[in-house]
Design an enzyme around this catalytic site. Structure first.
Site, PDB file in Angstrom:
ATOM      1  CG  ASP A 274      39.572 -59.927 -26.283  1.00  0.00           C
ATOM      2  OD1 ASP A 274      39.737 -59.228 -25.274  1.00  0.00           O
ATOM      3  OD2 ASP A 274      39.943 -59.592 -27.424  1.00  0.00           O
ATOM      4  CG  LEU A 275      35.927 -65.835 -21.237  1.00  0.00           C
ATOM      5  CD1 LEU A 275      36.956 -66.938 -20.997  1.00  0.00           C
ATOM      6  CD2 LEU A 275      35.166 -65.518 -19.960  1.00  0.00           C
ATOM      7  CG  ASP A 276      34.199 -68.171 -23.850  1.00  0.00           C
ATOM      8  OD1 ASP A 276      35.080 -69.045 -23.874  1.00  0.00           O
ATOM      9  OD2 ASP A 276      33.381 -68.042 -22.908  1.00  0.00           O
ATOM     10  CD  GLU A 277      34.808 -61.160 -27.337  1.00  0.00           C
ATOM     11  OE1 GLU A 277      35.580 -60.436 -28.007  1.00  0.00           O
ATOM     12  OE2 GLU A 277      33.936 -60.689 -26.579  1.00  0.00           O
TER      13      GLU A 277
ATOM     14  N   GLY B  96      31.015 -67.158 -21.636  1.00  0.00           N
ATOM     15  CA  GLY B  96      31.272 -67.211 -20.206  1.00  0.00           C
ATOM     16  C   GLY B  96      30.710 -68.442 -19.529  1.00  0.00           C
TER      17      GLY B  96
END
EC number: 3.5.1.10
Length: 299
Positions: free
Chosen positions: A241-244, A216
């Protein structure tokens, strides 16, 4: 079985060289390399590079072959036909692509310029096998730099109310340029779920931390609060999925307790540049194979 090959019109410009790359993955069992090698040999191909990996945990075999094909009118179509037979036999996912062409890429950036500057330089100097077809930004800051490199610059402002229109405009630019890869070179906007699905497997982001730590916003500030002794950067495929998303490359740099958040940020930028450039190169050279949320990178 899932057999996918690029269309013939993609290789017309490579007919003189006949350079190709073949990637595959399937359940591991004896005879895979022998089967592919037999087809390549029968067609007079000269293998210039070969990389394989056996994932013993999942029982999956991965391979990448770079090779040249003799210049004959029917060489490629005949090769594809026989490779189809091998793919059918081993139930493999097999991709055959031209190797000599430079992959068209669209870069996206906000205000931080270090990754953009490096990619522009390396693409223009021939150090990366890509052609930057356009740069899209939600700010005007880097127009002069981009246009100095002879690359079209598109200012596409983004607000919560205009995000759908902005993302639609991005897709128009991707289609118009025939871009095969979108690179978020410190583009500080979260893409919608619909856009990430549209760009699945062909959008790379650079996150300024060693994921999965410090996801994040403001990862350097998070790192400072934890007193880290190492900062890093992660280049990964973008998912909803943020940063995944699946990780392609990572880099780290040593720091200590005396570094402020600003110091960590400055120190980490070299890691960001190195990780993103490496990831773009690996993708453009067709060295990355996806496997259930992770990647195998055949260097």
């Amino acid at each position: 079985m899932n057999v996918t090959m690029t269309s013939l019109d993609m290789v017309s410009q490579d007919a003189a060289t006949g350079s190709y790359v073949l990637t595959l993955h399937c359940d591991d069992r004896p005879g895979i390399v022998a089967g592919v090698s037999r087809v390549l040999s029968e067609h007079g191909c000269n293998v210039t590079e070969s990389k394989t990996f056996e994932d013993a945990v999942h029982g999956t075999f991965f391979a990448r072959f770079a090779f040249t094909v003799p210049a004959r009118a029917d060489a490629e179509s005949a090769l594809r036909t026989d490779l189809d037979v091998v793919a059918e036999e081993f139930a493999m996912t097999l991709l055959l692509r031209p190797l000599a062409r430079r992959m068209p890429v669209v870069l996206m950036v906000s205000k931080w310029v270090h990754c953009l500057r490096d990619l522009l330089y390396r693409a223009q100097s021939g150090h990366l096998p890509v052609e930057i077809a356009a740069v899209v930004s939600n700010h005007e800051d880097h127009r002069s730099l981009v246009e100095w490199h002879g690359v079209p610059f598109h200012h596409v402002p983004v607000t919560p109310g205009t995000k759908p229109e902005a993302e639609s405009r991005l897709l128009e630019i991707v289609d118009q340029t025939s871009a095969e890869l979108v690179v978020l070179a410190r583009y500080m906007q979260v893409l919608s779920e619909g856009l990430t699905e549209e760009l699945s497997g062909r959008c790379i982001n650079i996150h300024h931390s060693f994921l999965p730590s410090f996801k994040g916003a403001k990862p350097y500030h998070q790192a400072f609060e934890r007193g880290v002794k190492m900062v890093g950067a992660t280049a990964h495929y973008v998912t909803s999925d943020l940063d995944e998303g699946p990780i392609i490359t990572q880099r780290v740099a040593s720091v200590d307790h005396s570094y402020s958040p600003a110091d960590l940020q400055r120190h980490g930028q070299d890691a960001e540049v190195a990780a993103l450039t490496d990831a773009v190169r690996m993708h453009a050279e067709h060295r990355v194979i996806m496997q259930e949320g992770r990647t195998v990178v055949l260097r």
